[in-house]
Write a protein that holds these residues in place. Structure first.
Motif, PDB file in Angstrom:
ATOM      1  N   THR A  83       5.375   5.456   8.475  1.00 65.15           N
ATOM      2  CA  THR A  83       5.046   6.881   8.489  1.00 65.15           C
ATOM      3  C   THR A  83       3.931   7.188   9.489  1.00 65.15           C
ATOM      4  O   THR A  83       3.849   8.293  10.016  1.00 65.15           O
ATOM      5  CB  THR A  83       4.601   7.353   7.100  1.00 65.15           C
ATOM      6  N   GLN A  84       3.035   6.205   9.704  1.00 65.55           N
ATOM      7  CA  GLN A  84       1.929   6.315  10.660  1.00 65.55           C
ATOM      8  C   GLN A  84       0.938   7.416  10.300  1.00 65.55           C
ATOM      9  O   GLN A  84       0.212   7.916  11.164  1.00 65.55           O
ATOM     10  CB  GLN A  84       2.450   6.532  12.084  1.00 65.55           C
ATOM     11  N   ILE A  85       0.884   7.808   9.036  1.00 68.08           N
ATOM     12  CA  ILE A  85      -0.047   8.861   8.631  1.00 68.08           C
ATOM     13  C   ILE A  85      -0.659   8.535   7.273  1.00 68.08           C
ATOM     14  O   ILE A  85      -0.184   7.673   6.544  1.00 68.08           O
ATOM     15  CB  ILE A  85       0.648  10.242   8.545  1.00 68.08           C
ATOM     16  N   GLN A  86      -1.721   9.281   6.956  1.00 66.55           N
ATOM     17  CA  GLN A  86      -2.330   9.227   5.635  1.00 66.55           C
ATOM     18  C   GLN A  86      -1.641  10.269   4.762  1.00 66.55           C
ATOM     19  O   GLN A  86      -1.992  11.451   4.765  1.00 66.55           O
ATOM     20  CB  GLN A  86      -3.834   9.516   5.722  1.00 66.55           C
ATOM     21  N   ASN A 114       1.451  -2.882  -1.374  1.00 62.79           N
ATOM     22  CA  ASN A 114       0.906  -3.816  -0.406  1.00 62.79           C
ATOM     23  C   ASN A 114       1.013  -3.138   0.954  1.00 62.79           C
ATOM     24  O   ASN A 114       1.824  -2.231   1.135  1.00 62.79           O
ATOM     25  CB  ASN A 114       1.700  -5.123  -0.443  1.00 62.79           C
ATOM     26  N   ARG A 115       0.222  -3.586   1.899  1.00 69.20           N
ATOM     27  CA  ARG A 115       0.280  -2.972   3.230  1.00 69.20           C
ATOM     28  C   ARG A 115       1.689  -3.028   3.819  1.00 69.20           C
ATOM     29  O   ARG A 115       2.087  -2.143   4.585  1.00 69.20           O
ATOM     30  CB  ARG A 115      -0.702  -3.679   4.176  1.00 69.20           C
ATOM     31  N   ASN A 116       2.468  -4.051   3.439  1.00 71.20           N
ATOM     32  CA  ASN A 116       3.786  -4.249   4.036  1.00 71.20           C
ATOM     33  C   ASN A 116       4.947  -4.015   3.082  1.00 71.20           C
ATOM     34  O   ASN A 116       6.088  -4.205   3.462  1.00 71.20           O
ATOM     35  CB  ASN A 116       3.887  -5.654   4.628  1.00 71.20           C
ATOM     36  N   PHE A 117       4.674  -3.640   1.841  1.00 68.41           N
ATOM     37  CA  PHE A 117       5.784  -3.281   0.961  1.00 68.41           C
ATOM     38  C   PHE A 117       5.326  -2.336  -0.138  1.00 68.41           C
ATOM     39  O   PHE A 117       4.153  -2.304  -0.520  1.00 68.41           O
ATOM     40  CB  PHE A 117       6.481  -4.512   0.374  1.00 68.41           C
ATOM     41  N   LEU A 118       6.286  -1.562  -0.609  1.00 67.32           N
ATOM     42  CA  LEU A 118       6.082  -0.628  -1.713  1.00 67.32           C
ATOM     43  C   LEU A 118       7.196  -0.896  -2.712  1.00 67.32           C
ATOM     44  O   LEU A 118       8.368  -0.675  -2.429  1.00 67.32           O
ATOM     45  CB  LEU A 118       6.133   0.809  -1.201  1.00 67.32           C
ATOM     46  N   GLN A 119       6.806  -1.402  -3.882  1.00 71.34           N
ATOM     47  CA  GLN A 119       7.773  -1.909  -4.860  1.00 71.34           C
ATOM     48  C   GLN A 119       7.806  -0.977  -6.075  1.00 71.34           C
ATOM     49  O   GLN A 119       6.803  -0.814  -6.763  1.00 71.34           O
ATOM     50  CB  GLN A 119       7.372  -3.321  -5.268  1.00 71.34           C
ATOM     51  N   ILE A 120       8.974  -0.364  -6.298  1.00 67.60           N
ATOM     52  CA  ILE A 120       9.141   0.586  -7.394  1.00 67.60           C
ATOM     53  C   ILE A 120      10.082  -0.017  -8.430  1.00 67.60           C
ATOM     54  O   ILE A 120      11.213  -0.379  -8.129  1.00 67.60           O
ATOM     55  CB  ILE A 120       9.735   1.920  -6.897  1.00 67.60           C
ATOM     56  N   MET A 174       2.394   4.332   0.383  1.00 69.11           N
ATOM     57  CA  MET A 174       1.306   3.473   0.836  1.00 69.11           C
ATOM     58  C   MET A 174       0.837   4.043   2.160  1.00 69.11           C
ATOM     59  O   MET A 174       1.621   4.139   3.120  1.00 69.11           O
ATOM     60  CB  MET A 174       1.792   2.030   1.022  1.00 69.11           C
ATOM     61  N   ASP A 175      -0.425   4.472   2.219  1.00 67.94           N
ATOM     62  CA  ASP A 175      -0.942   5.085   3.433  1.00 67.94           C
ATOM     63  C   ASP A 175      -0.939   4.122   4.605  1.00 67.94           C
ATOM     64  O   ASP A 175      -1.061   2.898   4.434  1.00 67.94           O
ATOM     65  CB  ASP A 175      -2.369   5.593   3.213  1.00 67.94           C
ATOM     66  N   ALA A 176      -0.796   4.674   5.805  1.00 72.56           N
ATOM     67  CA  ALA A 176      -0.895   3.874   7.020  1.00 72.56           C
ATOM     68  C   ALA A 176      -2.340   3.421   7.235  1.00 72.56           C
ATOM     69  O   ALA A 176      -3.280   4.032   6.725  1.00 72.56           O
ATOM     70  CB  ALA A 176      -0.426   4.685   8.219  1.00 72.56           C
ATOM     71  N   HIS A 177      -2.495   2.332   7.981  1.00 69.13           N
ATOM     72  CA  HIS A 177      -3.817   1.862   8.396  1.00 69.13           C
ATOM     73  C   HIS A 177      -4.045   2.395   9.807  1.00 69.13           C
ATOM     74  O   HIS A 177      -3.552   1.825  10.784  1.00 69.13           O
ATOM     75  CB  HIS A 177      -3.876   0.335   8.371  1.00 69.13           C
ATOM     76  N   GLY A 178      -4.777   3.494   9.888  1.00 72.01           N
ATOM     77  CA  GLY A 178      -4.894   4.164  11.177  1.00 72.01           C
ATOM     78  C   GLY A 178      -3.544   4.760  11.550  1.00 72.01           C
ATOM     79  O   GLY A 178      -2.977   5.555  10.814  1.00 72.01           O
ATOM     80  N   ARG A 179      -2.995   4.309  12.684  1.00 75.90           N
ATOM     81  CA  ARG A 179      -1.662   4.746  13.111  1.00 75.90           C
ATOM     82  C   ARG A 179      -0.640   3.636  12.938  1.00 75.90           C
ATOM     83  O   ARG A 179       0.447   3.682  13.499  1.00 75.90           O
ATOM     84  CB  ARG A 179      -1.701   5.171  14.584  1.00 75.90           C
ATOM     85  N   SER A 237      -1.703  10.756   1.660  1.00 73.74           N
ATOM     86  CA  SER A 237      -2.541  11.289   0.586  1.00 73.74           C
ATOM     87  C   SER A 237      -3.300  12.543   1.012  1.00 73.74           C
ATOM     88  O   SER A 237      -3.687  13.347   0.173  1.00 73.74           O
ATOM     89  CB  SER A 237      -3.532  10.214   0.120  1.00 73.74           C
ATOM     90  N   SER A 238      -3.501  12.739   2.316  1.00 74.51           N
ATOM     91  CA  SER A 238      -4.286  13.890   2.759  1.00 74.51           C
ATOM     92  C   SER A 238      -3.569  14.769   3.781  1.00 74.51           C
ATOM     93  O   SER A 238      -3.962  15.908   3.988  1.00 74.51           O
ATOM     94  CB  SER A 238      -5.613  13.412   3.375  1.00 74.51           C
ATOM     95  N   ASN A 239      -2.512  14.256   4.435  1.00 79.66           N
ATOM     96  CA  ASN A 239      -1.937  14.976   5.568  1.00 79.66           C
ATOM     97  C   ASN A 239      -0.543  15.540   5.359  1.00 79.66           C
ATOM     98  O   ASN A 239      -0.071  16.315   6.187  1.00 79.66           O
ATOM     99  CB  ASN A 239      -1.888  14.052   6.799  1.00 79.66           C
ATOM    100  N   LEU A 240       0.155  15.165   4.276  1.00 80.60           N
ATOM    101  CA  LEU A 240       1.558  15.527   4.198  1.00 80.60           C
ATOM    102  C   LEU A 240       2.027  15.650   2.758  1.00 80.60           C
ATOM    103  O   LEU A 240       1.601  14.897   1.886  1.00 80.60           O
ATOM    104  CB  LEU A 240       2.412  14.456   4.905  1.00 80.60           C
ATOM    105  N   LYS A 241       2.884  16.612   2.516  1.00 79.87           N
ATOM    106  CA  LYS A 241       3.568  16.712   1.233  1.00 79.87           C
ATOM    107  C   LYS A 241       4.888  15.940   1.345  1.00 79.87           C
ATOM    108  O   LYS A 241       5.771  16.346   2.107  1.00 79.87           O
ATOM    109  CB  LYS A 241       3.845  18.171   0.886  1.00 79.87           C
ATOM    110  N   PRO A 242       5.030  14.830   0.637  1.00 72.95           N
ATOM    111  CA  PRO A 242       6.254  14.025   0.758  1.00 72.95           C
ATOM    112  C   PRO A 242       7.528  14.800   0.472  1.00 72.95           C
ATOM    113  O   PRO A 242       8.591  14.474   0.983  1.00 72.95           O
ATOM    114  CB  PRO A 242       6.041  12.902  -0.266  1.00 72.95           C
TER     115      PRO A 242
END
Length: 296
Positions: free
Chosen positions: A37-40, A87-93, A61-66, A42-47
């Motif tokens: 997604t390359q964005i935060q 995790n930075r590299n996965f989102l497990q639901i 999971m928020d991006a780390h910077g870009r 939590s603060s920049n976008l409504k999913p």
């Protein structure tokens, strides 16, 4: 439960949002897994901008910077979340699909480029997967399994061996890919790789035995989007067929007359077209029963 997976290469901009919403409608998607997604969020976008007007649930999971960033969206009427692992590299639901008692885990993957980080990711994933439970892993693994998975780009045998070893240890089964041979194209347009993939544990493969995986055209990304879909389609009620030969069958006229004389149960003064629709429905029901009994 159709699943859509796409490396979006940046989620900003209305064009990509409209693209995802269109794909959701077109393919009757119940779960969306977005990588990079390359964005935060939590603060920049409504999913929900990727979902449309209907109700949805999500986690991210928020991006780390870009760099990186993961987003999952789903129809809460079809899938209900019970837990999440990030995790930075996965989102497990983990949750339950409507109509199924056994929980299913869906892991959205965005693999790192660095070889040592890949090895760490495989170890971490291995610790979270129970091969005896239904588990889907889908996304951009940034890894290939065989030399044929690359065209005009470097193939690293040691990285492929580590990836294949992880798959074998966990007992994952890969969905065969249709639609495209490669899922990623470089900006120069001369390098291709199959790095977007989908795997399942054997228990999920048994449940989703009729599913297939398609890589479909790139539009707003340099990655093809993956569509994991069920071939077990419900085409609705069996259509009613009328045969002209019935005119010569004994009892046909009596059945139609009986149906037309049945009360409609409509209030007095009902519109004529409504009355006609109800009568025709009764004719169809009685003819269907008459035809079935005649065949027997």
């Amino acid at each position: 439960m159709n699943v859509l997976s796409i490396n979006l290469c940046g989620a900003g901009g209305p064009e990509k949002m409209e693209w995802i919403k269109r794909l959701k409608r077109q393919h009757n998607i119940m779960f969306i897994a977005i990588q990079e997604t390359q964005i935060q969020i939590s603060s920049n976008l409504k999913p929900t901008c990727f979902w449309g007007q209907t109700n949805c649930d999500f986690d991210f999971m928020d991006a780390h910077g870009r760099s990186g960033g993961l987003l999952c969206l789903w129809d809460p009427g079809k899938f209900s979340k019970s837990s999440v692992c990030k995790n930075r590299n996965f989102l497990q639901i983990c949750g339950k699909i409507t109509g199924h008692d056994e929980p299913v885990t869906i892991t959205n993957i965005y693999g790192p480029q660095d070889p040592s980080a890949k090895r760490s990711l495989w170890r971490h994933l291995e610790s979270t997967i129970d091969p005896s439970t239904p588990h889907l892993l889908i996304g951009d693994f940034n890894a290939v399994r065989h030399p044929s998975d690359r065209l005009n780009s470097d193939f690293c045998q040691s990285e492929a061996n580590q990836f294949n070893s992880f798959i074998q240890r966990v007992g994952l089964k890969e969905f065969s890919l249709g639609g495209r041979r490669y899922t990623y194209m470089s900006k120069s347009g001369d390098k291709f790789s199959r790095i977007d993939r989908a795997f399942a544990t054997p228990s999920l493969m048994r449940i989703w035995s009729d599913f297939d995986l398609l890589a479909l055209p790139r539009e707003c990304s340099d990655h093809c989007y993956l569509l994991l879909r069920s071939n077990n389609c419900d085409f609705g009620a069996t259509p009613f067929r009328f045969f002209s030969s019935w005119f010569n069958e004994a009892g046909y006229t009596e059945v139609v007359q009986k149906a037309l004389n049945l009360p409609t149960d409509l209030p007095p003064g009902a519109k004529p077209d409504k009355v006609l629709a109800v009568k025709l429905k009764k004719v169809k029901e009685l003819l269907r029963a008459w035809s079935k009994s005649a065949r027997n």
